[in-house]
Design an enzyme around this catalytic site. Structure first.
Site, PDB file in Angstrom:
ATOM      1  N   GLU A  83      -5.019  28.545  79.057  1.00 40.01           N
ATOM      2  CA  GLU A  83      -5.582  29.655  78.270  1.00 40.01           C
ATOM      3  C   GLU A  83      -4.450  30.589  77.825  1.00 40.01           C
ATOM      4  O   GLU A  83      -3.430  30.717  78.515  1.00 40.01           O
ATOM      5  CB  GLU A  83      -6.621  30.391  79.146  1.00 40.01           C
ATOM      6  CG  GLU A  83      -7.277  31.599  78.533  1.00 40.01           C
ATOM      7  CD  GLU A  83      -8.126  31.306  77.289  1.00 40.01           C
ATOM      8  OE1 GLU A  83      -7.585  30.772  76.321  1.00 40.01           O
ATOM      9  OE2 GLU A  83      -9.326  31.668  77.293  1.00 40.01           O
ATOM     10  N   ASP A  84      -4.654  31.230  76.693  1.00 40.17           N
ATOM     11  CA  ASP A  84      -3.631  32.158  76.199  1.00 40.17           C
ATOM     12  C   ASP A  84      -3.714  33.516  76.887  1.00 40.17           C
ATOM     13  O   ASP A  84      -2.706  34.073  77.311  1.00 40.17           O
ATOM     14  CB  ASP A  84      -3.734  32.323  74.666  1.00 40.17           C
ATOM     15  CG  ASP A  84      -5.145  32.674  74.192  1.00 40.17           C
ATOM     16  OD1 ASP A  84      -6.078  32.729  75.025  1.00 40.17           O
ATOM     17  OD2 ASP A  84      -5.324  32.894  72.978  1.00 40.17           O
ATOM     18  N   ARG A 109      -0.342  33.816  64.449  1.00 36.06           N
ATOM     19  CA  ARG A 109      -0.253  32.819  65.520  1.00 36.06           C
ATOM     20  C   ARG A 109       1.142  32.204  65.626  1.00 36.06           C
ATOM     21  O   ARG A 109       1.542  31.728  66.685  1.00 36.06           O
ATOM     22  CB  ARG A 109      -1.266  31.696  65.280  1.00 36.06           C
ATOM     23  CG  ARG A 109      -2.721  32.117  65.418  1.00 36.06           C
ATOM     24  CD  ARG A 109      -3.602  30.875  65.467  1.00 36.06           C
ATOM     25  NE  ARG A 109      -5.008  31.157  65.261  1.00 36.06           N
ATOM     26  CZ  ARG A 109      -5.868  31.517  66.212  1.00 36.06           C
ATOM     27  NH1 ARG A 109      -5.447  31.679  67.438  1.00 36.06           N
ATOM     28  NH2 ARG A 109      -7.137  31.735  65.942  1.00 36.06           N
ATOM     29  N   PHE A 113      -4.188  45.334  72.056  1.00 38.18           N
ATOM     30  CA  PHE A 113      -4.424  44.080  71.345  1.00 38.18           C
ATOM     31  C   PHE A 113      -3.087  43.454  70.956  1.00 38.18           C
ATOM     32  O   PHE A 113      -2.276  44.068  70.276  1.00 38.18           O
ATOM     33  CB  PHE A 113      -5.294  44.294  70.107  1.00 38.18           C
ATOM     34  CG  PHE A 113      -5.928  43.026  69.641  1.00 38.18           C
ATOM     35  CD1 PHE A 113      -7.148  42.607  70.156  1.00 38.18           C
ATOM     36  CD2 PHE A 113      -5.278  42.205  68.724  1.00 38.18           C
ATOM     37  CE1 PHE A 113      -7.723  41.408  69.753  1.00 38.18           C
ATOM     38  CE2 PHE A 113      -5.846  41.002  68.316  1.00 38.18           C
ATOM     39  CZ  PHE A 113      -7.070  40.606  68.831  1.00 38.18           C
ATOM     40  N   ASP A 156      -9.199  38.275  79.215  1.00 39.28           N
ATOM     41  CA  ASP A 156      -9.558  39.637  78.854  1.00 39.28           C
ATOM     42  C   ASP A 156     -10.728  40.066  79.746  1.00 39.28           C
ATOM     43  O   ASP A 156     -10.530  40.498  80.872  1.00 39.28           O
ATOM     44  CB  ASP A 156      -9.915  39.603  77.354  1.00 39.28           C
ATOM     45  CG  ASP A 156     -10.127  40.964  76.747  1.00 39.28           C
ATOM     46  OD1 ASP A 156      -9.422  41.888  77.129  1.00 39.28           O
ATOM     47  OD2 ASP A 156     -10.998  41.092  75.868  1.00 39.28           O
TER      48      ASP A 156
HETATM   49  P1  IMP Z   1     -12.498  36.810  77.578  1.00 38.56           P
HETATM   50  O1  IMP Z   1     -11.597  36.767  78.785  1.00 38.56           O
HETATM   51  O2  IMP Z   1     -13.745  36.001  77.739  1.00 38.56           O
HETATM   52  O3  IMP Z   1     -12.803  38.216  77.166  1.00 38.56           O
HETATM   53  O4  IMP Z   1     -11.836  36.138  76.335  1.00 38.56           O
HETATM   54  C1  IMP Z   1     -10.519  35.885  76.170  1.00 38.56           C
HETATM   55  C2  IMP Z   1     -10.326  35.526  74.712  1.00 38.56           C
HETATM   56  O5  IMP Z   1     -10.386  36.719  73.914  1.00 38.56           O
HETATM   57  C3  IMP Z   1      -8.944  34.938  74.474  1.00 38.56           C
HETATM   58  O6  IMP Z   1      -8.938  33.539  74.574  1.00 38.56           O
HETATM   59  C4  IMP Z   1      -8.648  35.412  73.058  1.00 38.56           C
HETATM   60  O7  IMP Z   1      -9.165  34.513  72.122  1.00 38.56           O
HETATM   61  C5  IMP Z   1      -9.383  36.720  72.919  1.00 38.56           C
HETATM   62  N1  IMP Z   1      -8.496  37.894  73.139  1.00 38.56           N
HETATM   63  C6  IMP Z   1      -8.594  38.802  74.106  1.00 38.56           C
HETATM   64  N2  IMP Z   1      -7.640  39.755  74.022  1.00 38.56           N
HETATM   65  C7  IMP Z   1      -6.889  39.403  72.948  1.00 38.56           C
HETATM   66  C8  IMP Z   1      -5.722  39.984  72.346  1.00 38.56           C
HETATM   67  O8  IMP Z   1      -5.155  41.013  72.774  1.00 38.56           O
HETATM   68  N3  IMP Z   1      -5.230  39.334  71.252  1.00 38.56           N
HETATM   69  C9  IMP Z   1      -5.801  38.204  70.740  1.00 38.56           C
HETATM   70  N4  IMP Z   1      -6.888  37.628  71.283  1.00 38.56           N
HETATM   71  C10 IMP Z   1      -7.435  38.220  72.374  1.00 38.56           C
END
Ligand code: IMP
Length: 182
Positions: free
Chosen positions: A102-103, A168, A155, A106
């Protein structure tokens, strides 16, 4: 791309810092899985593509790639916690070593759901690596097995991460100006 784009505030993590961290994560992962055994790397589309490509090349074993696309219902920055699989895996993961790539984590909702679903398919081992983590934003408890950088609640874009599908391909992680999205 030498000049910082006008929508970007600053570089948060440099290309060199990322490179070093990716190698460290690969070493941790190699130690954590049984020596010599193959790993199926599962990329969570689309943000983790760049990270997975680099990470795979630092691992000292055979790996295969699979891809999963998920989206959470909700608009803007508000997620409802309901996650939907848009593209499922091609491979059967039962009895296999699996690494979810995962990148960024959040709220934690996406990975919590993905892990829950994939566990029902009975992999031998299931571990999660994330390059970035925003612990302050968590709405559900979730911790990856391998963590790159913990960052504040801002962000970020670059190295696979986007804002409206842009940025990206930046080789570094940058902070998006708050004025762009607020
Ligand atoms: P969560 O943990 O379910 O809220 O989702 C994580 C996803 O939200 C990541 O895979 C990203 O696609 C997106 N995301 C959350 N924060 C950022 C950010 O700071 N920049 C770009 N994408 C983000």
């Amino acid at each position: 791309m030498n000049e910082l784009d006008h929508q970007l505030e600053k570089i948060l993590i440099t290309e060199d810092e990322i490179k070093k961290k990716v190698q460290e994560l690969a070493d941790e992962i190699d130690t954590a899985f049984p020596p010599g055994e193959e790993i199926i790397m599962i990329c969570i589309l689309r943000g983790a593509v760049v990270f997975m490509a680099d990470l795979a090349r630092c691992l000292e074993r055979q790996v295969t790639f699979d891809f999963m696309d998920v989206s959470s219902y909700g608009s803007g920055t508000v997620t409802s916690g309901v996650v939907r699989i848009i593209k499922d895996l091609e491979e059967d993961i039962s009895g296999k070593n699996v690494l979810i790539v995962e990148d960024i984590i959040d709220t934690g909702l996406t990975l919590k759901y993905v892990v829950k679903v994939l566990k029902t398919r009975k992999p031998a081992r299931l571990k999660v690596v994330t390059l970035l983590d925003k612990p302050e934003r968590r709405v559900t408890e979730f911790k990856a097995d391998f963590n790159g950088f913990a960052i504040p609640d801002m962000f970020v874009v670059g190295y696979g991460l986007d804002y409206a599908q842009k940025y990206r391909n930046l080789p570094y992680i940058a902070v998006l100006k708050a004025s762009v999205y607020s």
